[in-house]
Design a protein around this motif. Structure first.
Motif, PDB file in Angstrom:
ATOM      1  N   LYS A 129       0.833  -1.192   0.000  1.00 41.21           N
ATOM      2  CA  LYS A 129       0.000   0.000   0.000  1.00 41.21           C
ATOM      3  C   LYS A 129       0.872   1.247   0.000  1.00 41.21           C
ATOM      4  CE  LYS A 129      -3.718  -2.238   2.639  1.00 41.21           C
ATOM      5  NZ  LYS A 129      -4.702  -2.239   1.547  1.00 41.21           N
ATOM      6  N   TRP A 139      -2.610   2.320   9.546  1.00 42.96           N
ATOM      7  CA  TRP A 139      -1.690   1.177   9.569  1.00 42.96           C
ATOM      8  C   TRP A 139      -0.393   1.420  10.336  1.00 42.96           C
ATOM      9  CZ3 TRP A 139      -3.155   2.389   4.136  1.00 42.96           C
ATOM     10  CH2 TRP A 139      -4.321   1.737   3.773  1.00 42.96           C
ATOM     11  N   VAL A 161       1.278  -4.400   4.554  1.00 46.28           N
ATOM     12  CA  VAL A 161       0.377  -4.428   5.700  1.00 46.28           C
ATOM     13  C   VAL A 161      -0.042  -5.860   5.990  1.00 46.28           C
ATOM     14  CG1 VAL A 161      -1.850  -3.644   6.595  1.00 46.28           C
ATOM     15  CG2 VAL A 161      -0.429  -2.091   5.248  1.00 46.28           C
ATOM     16  N   ASN A 164      -3.782  -5.609   9.237  1.00 48.18           N
ATOM     17  CA  ASN A 164      -4.051  -4.182   9.460  1.00 48.18           C
ATOM     18  C   ASN A 164      -2.914  -3.457  10.179  1.00 48.18           C
ATOM     19  OD1 ASN A 164      -6.641  -4.130   8.235  1.00 48.18           O
ATOM     20  ND2 ASN A 164      -7.506  -5.074  10.080  1.00 48.18           N
ATOM     21  N   ARG A 165      -1.699  -3.952   9.991  1.00 45.18           N
ATOM     22  CA  ARG A 165      -0.538  -3.364  10.652  1.00 45.18           C
ATOM     23  C   ARG A 165       0.624  -3.322   9.664  1.00 45.18           C
ATOM     24  NH1 ARG A 165       2.892  -6.885  15.007  1.00 45.18           N
ATOM     25  NH2 ARG A 165       4.273  -5.243  15.848  1.00 45.18           N
ATOM     26  N   ALA A 166       1.211  -2.149   9.479  1.00 46.86           N
ATOM     27  CA  ALA A 166       2.379  -2.038   8.610  1.00 46.86           C
ATOM     28  C   ALA A 166       3.548  -2.755   9.273  1.00 46.86           C
ATOM     29  CB  ALA A 166       2.726  -0.576   8.372  1.00 46.86           C
TER      30      ALA A 166
END
Length: 244
Positions: A129, A139, A161, A164-166
């Motif tokens: 993303k 994120w 990602v 839902n977390r970079a």
């Protein structure tokens, strides 16, 4: 089609010297005489440039730069020695005249590392993303929260990602009108999964869309970054060496 890419990419092996010039210009702010002033930082305090930069290349030419306060006589001698440095075909050991460079500048510390060009053929193997100030909060909590304030001056910036977390990001950390240098961060627990190569590849595509060349460099001791370069098949064009 971008003229820079048309001119340099098809035969990048023959333009290693030009790529090294782009590299040093991205790393440091120069004065009107091409003397080094400061590190090219978009944020944070101003940091003085090293006293000496030497970029050895695969085409046998070297790019030499000096800080503004290096005496002309010393700079001339450093330049003379740099012209006698041999060409290199892979990331090498210290420069041929390492001892002389250190003595001339009374050097106490030095750095060196390989320099790569990201070819057009490199594409991401995983979905990533693009990060902007508008969407980053979705994120970047906790682990990369510090990045939010830098996003406006670190574009392009892309992230992989996971849940839902970079977990891995690549952004432009040294920027000129002609080239961008990559900066990579991957959370420790997610390293070794191919995430870093994916974000570097996506970042390079974004840089090209801006009409610039994507460059990637690292330190000699950073074996993980060198591994990323190897996995992506990045094009090695030379090695940098600096004396503080």
């Amino acid at each position: 089609m971008n003229q820079l890419n048309d001119l340099y990419e098809p035969n990048w092996e023959n333009t290693a010297n030009k790529l090294m010039e782009y590299h040093v210009e991205a790393l440091f702010v120069h004065d009107q005489h091409s003397r080094l002033l400061t590190i090219n930082e978009n944020l944070g305090p101003t940091v003085p440039a090293p006293a000496f930069f030497l970029g050895r290349t695969i085409d046998g030419k070297a790019v030499c730069r000096f800080r503004y306060d290096v005496a002309d006589k010393t700079a001339t001698r450093l330049q003379e020695l740099s012209l006698e440095e041999p060409s290199i075909s892979e990331f090498p050991a210290k420069p041929k005249y390492f001892a002389e460079y250190m003595a001339l500048l009374h050097g106490q510390q030095y750095t060196m590392g390989p320099c790569y060009f990201v070819p057009r053929k490199v594409t991401p193997s995983l979905q990533v993303k693009s990060l902007t100030r508008e969407n980053a909060a979705n994120w970047l909590p906790h682990d990369f929260e510090w990045l939010i304030r830098e996003l406006d001056v670190s574009q392009p910036c892309v992230a992989l990602v996971h849940q839902n977390r970079a977990v891995s990001i690549c952004r432009s950390v040294r920027i000129t009108n002609f080239a961008h240098e990559a900066g990579i961060e991957t959370l420790k627990e997610y390293r070794g999964n191919g995430f870093a190569p994916a974000v570097v590849a996506a970042w390079a595509i974004a840089v090209r869309k801006l009409g610039c060349l994507p460059l990637y460099s690292t330190l000699a001791e950073n074996h993980s970054s060198q591994s990323v370069a190897s996995k992506l098949g990045l094009a090695y064009y030379g090695s940098n060496f600096t004396i503080a």
